[in-house]
Design an enzyme around this catalytic site. Structure first.
Site, short mmCIF file in Angstrom:
data_model
loop_
_atom_site.label_atom_id
_atom_site.label_comp_id
_atom_site.label_asym_id
_atom_site.label_seq_id
_atom_site.Cartn_x
_atom_site.Cartn_y
_atom_site.Cartn_z
N THR A 17 0.82 -1.25 0.12
CA THR A 17 -0.20 -0.14 0.05
C THR A 17 0.82 1.19 -0.02
O THR A 17 0.42 2.35 -0.74
CB THR A 17 -0.80 -0.04 1.16
OG1 THR A 17 -1.52 -1.30 1.08
CG2 THR A 17 -1.87 1.29 1.35
N ASP A 61 2.62 -7.94 -4.16
CA ASP A 61 1.65 -7.65 -2.89
C ASP A 61 2.25 -8.60 -1.78
O ASP A 61 2.46 -9.66 -2.29
CB ASP A 61 0.00 -8.11 -3.36
CG ASP A 61 -0.83 -7.94 -2.23
OD1 ASP A 61 -1.62 -6.97 -2.14
OD2 ASP A 61 -0.62 -8.70 -1.14
N ASP A 94 0.94 -7.12 5.34
CA ASP A 94 0.28 -8.46 5.65
C ASP A 94 1.36 -9.33 6.18
O ASP A 94 0.95 -10.18 6.88
CB ASP A 94 -0.51 -8.93 4.56
CG ASP A 94 -1.69 -8.11 4.28
OD1 ASP A 94 -2.13 -7.27 5.14
OD2 ASP A 94 -2.40 -8.00 3.18
N THR A 280 3.18 -21.05 21.33
CA THR A 280 1.61 -20.72 21.87
C THR A 280 0.75 -19.99 20.93
O THR A 280 1.02 -19.06 20.14
CB THR A 280 1.81 -20.05 23.28
OG1 THR A 280 0.16 -19.76 23.70
CG2 THR A 280 2.55 -18.77 23.24
#
Ligand code: ASP
Length: 345
Positions: A17, A61, A94, A280
């Site tokens: 972006t 991307d 992302d 975890t």
């Protein structure tokens, strides 16, 4: 700051972006040419730094980030290492935490900053967070004292905070403060001044030549367990052709179901040589196998503790170790050590 020479930073735009502007005619977002970055962010001129840019072709991307993409990045850094004081990698948010983790393992003997940043809003939009992120990331990448970089690590800078890359996770898809590092303190905070937290930054003890590791083995998987998980699912994953390592995302401090079939399948897999690493599902805290009865069988099945690792660091560390270590024992030894500040042992 080094007073004797002009600081130099290489900006590598990979995609995401941050590098987008709106086409005034269509309203669609399209990448802008980073060769003209000073036109887009004229504020950069006031640094007086030497700023050069490289743009990936094609831009990526970050959902399409891959080991090949990380190899391309480390090769650029290696090739340009002696020409610049620091590197800023502009990357989609992302998977930024995966890429920063991977690079932290692939770059060894690092003495210069490699700072990932990006933005939630395109740099060409009025309320963008991209300009602040870019400007401060460049300042951090160039910062040095007595010829020593202030942050010679792979980091993520986002919304005024500098984190160790392999401790970071994207936790918010919408807010400007999109990243967190729950198990390790931030390395710096940008306010009126940038306040560095020197005591938690890793500094090399001696100067040596940067080495890059470009072999990664992606025969790895992540299994997030949940109440009700069935034997078929676990069996299918563990029987995946060529699977060499599994990150098992467990409950709390590393607990899992104690069903006989579950423990049997894990034991069978580790006996076959598959490495199972326990991390975890909680965003903070550490695995402590043996603390509760529900984790004792995992220990007995040969599952290895991932300590306080993020899943992003665990999966990329496994790819790195499988690609570069020859014996299982060597890999297990490295999993029980921090090799790039990724776990607290
Ligand atoms: N989809 C974009 C990416 O990760 C989002 C972003 O740039 O933050 O590449």
């Amino acid at each position: 700051m080094n007073s004797t020479k002009t600081p130099s930073v290489l900006i590598i735009y990979t995609g995401g972006t941050i590098g987008m502007v709106q086409n005034p005619a269509t309203g669609a977002l399209q990448p802008f040419d980073f060769a003209h970055i000073l036109k887009q962010v004229p504020e950069l001129k006031s640094f007086g730094y030497r700023l050069d840019t490289i743009t990936f072709n094609p831009i990526v991307d970050s959902s399409n980030a891959s080991p090949a993409f990380w190899v391309k990045l480390v090769k650029i850094i290696k090739e340009k290492y002696n020409e610049y004081d620091g590197f800023v990698i502009l990357h989609g948010t992302d998977t930024m935490a995966y890429s920063a983790s991977a690079l932290s393992f692939m770059l060894r003997n690092q003495s210069k900053p490699v700072i990932f940043t990006g933005s939630q809003l395109p740099i060409g939009q009025l309320r963008t967070d991209g300009k602040e992120n870019l400007i401060t990331a460049i300042e951090i990448a160039a910062a040095s004292q007595n010829n020593q970089a202030l942050v010679p690590e792979v980091c993520i800078f986002f919304e005024n905070q500098l984190f160790r890359g392999n401790r970071t996770t994207k936790y918010n898809a919408e807010h400007f403060d999109a990243f967190q590092s729950d198990n390790y303190p931030r390395l710096a905070k940008a306010g009126i001044n940038i306040k560095y937290n020197y005591s938690v930054i890793h500094y090399p003890t001696h100067q040596s030549v940067l080495q890059i590791y470009t072999k990664l083995d992606a025969n790895v998987a992540v299994l997030k367990i949940f109440p009700g998980i069935t034997k078929n699912i676990v069996e299918a994953i563990l029987n995946t052709k060529n699977l060499k390592a599994l990150v098992l995302e467990t409950f709390g401090s590393g607990n899992a179901p104690t069903n006989t079939w579950f423990v049997y399948l894990l034991k069978k897999a580790t006996k076959k040589g598959i490495i199972i690493l326990n991390v975890t599902q909680c965003s903070a805290g550490s695995v402590e196998m043996g603390l509760y009865e529900t984790s004792v069988p995992l220990l007995e099945a040969g599952v290895i503790s991932g300590y306080d690792s993020t899943t992003e660091a665990a999966i990329t560390k496994l790819m790195f170790l499988l690609g570069n270590k020859t014996s299982r024992q060597e890999i297990v030894d490295c999993l029980n050590q921090s090799i790039s500040g990724e776990i607290t042992v």
